[in-house]
Scaffold this motif. Structure first.
Motif, PDB file in Angstrom:
ATOM      1  N   PRO A  52       0.943  -1.204  -0.082  1.00 57.48           N
ATOM      2  CA  PRO A  52      -0.073  -0.161   0.014  1.00 57.48           C
ATOM      3  C   PRO A  52       0.863   1.244  -0.008  1.00 57.48           C
ATOM      4  CG  PRO A  52      -0.337  -1.539   2.192  1.00 57.48           C
ATOM      5  CD  PRO A  52       0.689  -2.260   1.128  1.00 57.48           C
ATOM      6  N   ASP A  53       0.364   2.382  -0.486  1.00 60.03           N
ATOM      7  CA  ASP A  53       1.036   3.812  -0.369  1.00 60.03           C
ATOM      8  C   ASP A  53       1.568   4.141   0.908  1.00 60.03           C
ATOM      9  OD1 ASP A  53       0.384   3.894  -3.233  1.00 60.03           O
ATOM     10  OD2 ASP A  53      -1.435   5.161  -2.810  1.00 60.03           O
ATOM     11  N   VAL A  54       2.691   4.560   1.017  1.00 60.67           N
ATOM     12  CA  VAL A  54       3.349   5.178   2.177  1.00 60.67           C
ATOM     13  C   VAL A  54       3.289   6.821   2.079  1.00 60.67           C
ATOM     14  CG1 VAL A  54       5.345   5.216   3.461  1.00 60.67           C
ATOM     15  CG2 VAL A  54       4.829   3.088   2.301  1.00 60.67           C
ATOM     16  N   LEU A  76      14.621  17.226   2.162  1.00 60.09           N
ATOM     17  CA  LEU A  76      16.033  17.351   2.006  1.00 60.09           C
ATOM     18  C   LEU A  76      16.086  16.050   1.089  1.00 60.09           C
ATOM     19  CD1 LEU A  76      18.763  18.269   2.169  1.00 60.09           C
ATOM     20  CD2 LEU A  76      19.091  16.829   4.363  1.00 60.09           C
ATOM     21  N   MET A  77      15.561  14.770   1.222  1.00 59.82           N
ATOM     22  CA  MET A  77      15.733  13.646   0.296  1.00 59.82           C
ATOM     23  C   MET A  77      15.233  13.973  -1.001  1.00 59.82           C
ATOM     24  SD  MET A  77      14.807  10.504   2.979  1.00 59.82           S
ATOM     25  CE  MET A  77      14.950   9.368   1.814  1.00 59.82           C
ATOM     26  N   GLU A  78      13.938  14.635  -0.979  1.00 60.84           N
ATOM     27  CA  GLU A  78      13.381  14.966  -2.234  1.00 60.84           C
ATOM     28  C   GLU A  78      14.521  16.177  -3.003  1.00 60.84           C
ATOM     29  OE1 GLU A  78       8.975  16.398  -3.784  1.00 60.84           O
ATOM     30  OE2 GLU A  78       9.784  16.931  -2.049  1.00 60.84           O
ATOM     31  N   LYS A  79      14.901  16.991  -2.233  1.00 61.96           N
ATOM     32  CA  LYS A  79      15.836  17.784  -2.982  1.00 61.96           C
ATOM     33  C   LYS A  79      17.181  17.049  -3.639  1.00 61.96           C
ATOM     34  CE  LYS A  79      18.645  22.007  -1.950  1.00 61.96           C
ATOM     35  NZ  LYS A  79      18.933  22.881  -0.886  1.00 61.96           N
ATOM     36  N   LYS A  80      17.668  16.024  -2.769  1.00 61.35           N
ATOM     37  CA  LYS A  80      18.771  15.508  -3.350  1.00 61.35           C
ATOM     38  C   LYS A  80      18.258  14.224  -4.282  1.00 61.35           C
ATOM     39  CE  LYS A  80      21.557  16.133   0.569  1.00 61.35           C
ATOM     40  NZ  LYS A  80      22.814  15.447   1.536  1.00 61.35           N
ATOM     41  N   ARG A  85       7.270  13.259  -4.117  1.00 61.97           N
ATOM     42  CA  ARG A  85       6.013  13.234  -3.571  1.00 61.97           C
ATOM     43  C   ARG A  85       5.092  13.059  -4.726  1.00 61.97           C
ATOM     44  NH1 ARG A  85       6.368  15.707   2.187  1.00 61.97           N
ATOM     45  NH2 ARG A  85       8.419  15.895   2.241  1.00 61.97           N
ATOM     46  N   GLU A  86       4.103  11.840  -4.711  1.00 62.33           N
ATOM     47  CA  GLU A  86       3.124  11.947  -5.886  1.00 62.33           C
ATOM     48  C   GLU A  86       1.560  12.029  -5.468  1.00 62.33           C
ATOM     49  OE1 GLU A  86       3.948   8.139  -7.683  1.00 62.33           O
ATOM     50  OE2 GLU A  86       5.692   9.003  -8.530  1.00 62.33           O
ATOM     51  N   PRO A  87       0.630  12.724  -5.865  1.00 60.89           N
ATOM     52  CA  PRO A  87      -0.777  12.929  -5.239  1.00 60.89           C
ATOM     53  C   PRO A  87      -1.355  11.510  -5.506  1.00 60.89           C
ATOM     54  CG  PRO A  87      -0.252  14.179  -7.416  1.00 60.89           C
ATOM     55  CD  PRO A  87       1.091  13.724  -7.091  1.00 60.89           C
ATOM     56  N   VAL A  88      -2.206  11.367  -4.792  1.00 63.16           N
ATOM     57  CA  VAL A  88      -3.228  10.124  -5.094  1.00 63.16           C
ATOM     58  C   VAL A  88      -4.472  10.562  -5.393  1.00 63.16           C
ATOM     59  CG1 VAL A  88      -1.869   8.713  -3.452  1.00 63.16           C
ATOM     60  CG2 VAL A  88      -3.676  10.164  -2.610  1.00 63.16           C
ATOM     61  N   ALA A  89      -5.040   9.861  -6.295  1.00 65.41           N
ATOM     62  CA  ALA A  89      -6.522  10.248  -6.867  1.00 65.41           C
ATOM     63  C   ALA A  89      -7.567  10.360  -5.726  1.00 65.41           C
ATOM     64  CB  ALA A  89      -7.050   9.233  -7.822  1.00 65.41           C
ATOM     65  N   TYR A  90      -7.535   9.480  -4.806  1.00 64.38           N
ATOM     66  CA  TYR A  90      -8.631   9.551  -3.936  1.00 64.38           C
ATOM     67  C   TYR A  90      -8.661  10.561  -2.702  1.00 64.38           C
ATOM     68  CZ  TYR A  90      -5.190   6.694  -1.306  1.00 64.38           C
ATOM     69  OH  TYR A  90      -3.976   6.379  -0.646  1.00 64.38           O
ATOM     70  N   ASP A  91      -7.454  11.345  -2.665  1.00 67.55           N
ATOM     71  CA  ASP A  91      -7.460  12.237  -1.469  1.00 67.55           C
ATOM     72  C   ASP A  91      -6.414  13.638  -2.109  1.00 67.55           C
ATOM     73  OD1 ASP A  91      -7.087  14.088   0.645  1.00 67.55           O
ATOM     74  OD2 ASP A  91      -7.390  12.471   2.111  1.00 67.55           O
ATOM     75  N   ALA A  92      -6.790  14.535  -2.453  1.00 69.29           N
ATOM     76  CA  ALA A  92      -6.056  15.487  -2.899  1.00 69.29           C
ATOM     77  C   ALA A  92      -4.980  16.236  -1.787  1.00 69.29           C
ATOM     78  CB  ALA A  92      -6.610  16.972  -3.296  1.00 69.29           C
ATOM     79  N   ARG A  93      -4.958  15.994  -0.423  1.00 68.38           N
ATOM     80  CA  ARG A  93      -4.265  16.326   0.507  1.00 68.38           C
ATOM     81  C   ARG A  93      -2.961  15.579   0.641  1.00 68.38           C
ATOM     82  NH1 ARG A  93      -8.328  16.123   5.141  1.00 68.38           N
ATOM     83  NH2 ARG A  93      -9.000  14.338   3.890  1.00 68.38           N
ATOM     84  N   LEU A  94      -3.233  14.173   0.204  1.00 66.26           N
ATOM     85  CA  LEU A  94      -2.332  13.343   0.389  1.00 66.26           C
ATOM     86  C   LEU A  94      -1.025  13.300  -0.825  1.00 66.26           C
ATOM     87  CD1 LEU A  94      -4.322  10.312   2.166  1.00 66.26           C
ATOM     88  CD2 LEU A  94      -2.897  11.981   2.986  1.00 66.26           C
ATOM     89  N   LYS A  95       0.235  12.851  -0.502  1.00 66.56           N
ATOM     90  CA  LYS A  95       1.253  12.838  -1.381  1.00 66.56           C
ATOM     91  C   LYS A  95       1.680  11.503  -1.012  1.00 66.56           C
ATOM     92  CE  LYS A  95       0.973  17.057  -3.464  1.00 66.56           C
ATOM     93  NZ  LYS A  95      -0.588  17.292  -3.303  1.00 66.56           N
ATOM     94  N   LYS A  98       7.667   8.200  -3.209  1.00 62.78           N
ATOM     95  CA  LYS A  98       8.100   7.000  -4.160  1.00 62.78           C
ATOM     96  C   LYS A  98       9.696   7.205  -4.135  1.00 62.78           C
ATOM     97  CE  LYS A  98       5.448   4.703  -6.443  1.00 62.78           C
ATOM     98  NZ  LYS A  98       5.127   3.335  -6.320  1.00 62.78           N
ATOM     99  N   LEU A  99      10.503   6.351  -4.105  1.00 68.72           N
ATOM    100  CA  LEU A  99      11.895   6.179  -4.270  1.00 68.72           C
ATOM    101  C   LEU A  99      12.033   6.485  -5.747  1.00 68.72           C
ATOM    102  CD1 LEU A  99      13.068   3.211  -2.289  1.00 68.72           C
ATOM    103  CD2 LEU A  99      13.180   5.728  -1.557  1.00 68.72           C
ATOM    104  N   THR A 100      13.014   7.209  -5.985  1.00 66.25           N
ATOM    105  CA  THR A 100      13.847   7.525  -7.470  1.00 66.25           C
ATOM    106  C   THR A 100      14.723   6.431  -7.794  1.00 66.25           C
ATOM    107  OG1 THR A 100      15.553   8.511  -6.598  1.00 66.25           O
ATOM    108  CG2 THR A 100      13.665   9.902  -7.129  1.00 66.25           C
ATOM    109  N   PRO A 101      14.692   6.160  -9.187  1.00 66.94           N
ATOM    110  CA  PRO A 101      15.907   4.886  -9.502  1.00 66.94           C
ATOM    111  C   PRO A 101      17.081   5.347  -8.777  1.00 66.94           C
ATOM    112  CG  PRO A 101      14.542   5.715 -11.462  1.00 66.94           C
ATOM    113  CD  PRO A 101      14.262   6.869 -10.114  1.00 66.94           C
ATOM    114  N   LYS A 102      17.600   6.539  -8.659  1.00 65.79           N
ATOM    115  CA  LYS A 102      18.740   6.742  -7.758  1.00 65.79           C
ATOM    116  C   LYS A 102      18.958   6.147  -6.402  1.00 65.79           C
ATOM    117  CE  LYS A 102      21.464  10.716  -5.998  1.00 65.79           C
ATOM    118  NZ  LYS A 102      21.489  12.182  -5.877  1.00 65.79           N
ATOM    119  N   ALA A 103      17.715   6.245  -5.356  1.00 64.41           N
ATOM    120  CA  ALA A 103      17.496   5.742  -4.295  1.00 64.41           C
ATOM    121  C   ALA A 103      17.788   4.306  -4.312  1.00 64.41           C
ATOM    122  CB  ALA A 103      16.362   6.241  -3.713  1.00 64.41           C
ATOM    123  N   ILE A 104      16.868   3.650  -5.482  1.00 63.74           N
ATOM    124  CA  ILE A 104      16.811   2.152  -5.413  1.00 63.74           C
ATOM    125  C   ILE A 104      18.317   1.448  -5.843  1.00 63.74           C
ATOM    126  CG2 ILE A 104      15.859   0.198  -7.070  1.00 63.74           C
ATOM    127  CD1 ILE A 104      13.301   2.084  -7.017  1.00 63.74           C
TER     128      ILE A 104
END
Length: 149
Positions: A52-54, A76-80, A85-95, A98-104
């Protein structure tokens, strides 16, 4: 005469030693920006990437950190370039986080360094001693959670 030992001081001191050990090991591998909380968060997101989404609130709860702390770390993690942070369809307030390929790509190296430190921590300890340590830590955490509820 020296003051009596306290659990809080000993845990803090141990935490500092572990953090220093991880930082030194990571620096030797070029993983400076991925130690401490960012490294643990990457590991958590990696383990939950197919579930499930985190969300940020999940990170706050799992790592027992305040909202402001989580916000700073995640920004900071997002900046690096380690997460988005991706929006979800069921609640506009929630993001969702998701890890980027760099983090993986860095995850396996992070885990290798954590395992090295964990092996150092367990050196000379029996399985029974390790089990007793975890049991005591859980009891202490429950004691603190009772105070804060």
């Amino acid at each position: 005469m020296s003051p009596p030992k306290t659990i809080g001081f000993e845990v803090k001191s141990l935490g500092n030693l572990i953090k220093r050990c991880i930082h030194e090991s990571a620096a030797q591998s070029g993983l400076d920006g991925l130690t401490g909380a960012p490294g643990w968060i990457i590991g958590y997101l990696y383990e939950h990437r197919d579930g499930p989404d985190v969300f940020q609130r999940d990170i706050e709860k799992v790592f027992k950190i305040r909202r402001s702390t989580a916000t700073g770390i995640l920004q900071l993690m997002e900046k690096k370039g380690f997460l988005t942070r991706e929006p979800v369809a069921y609640d506009a307030r929630l993001k969702r986080l998701k890890l980027t390929p760099k983090a993986i790509a860095h995850h396996e190296l992070i885990m290798e360094k954590i395992l090295e430190v964990e092996n150092r921590l367990r050196r000379g300890l029996s399985e029974e001693e390790v089990g007793a340590f975890f049991m005591l830590m859980e009891k202490i955490k429950r004691n603190l959670e009772e105070v804060n509820t």
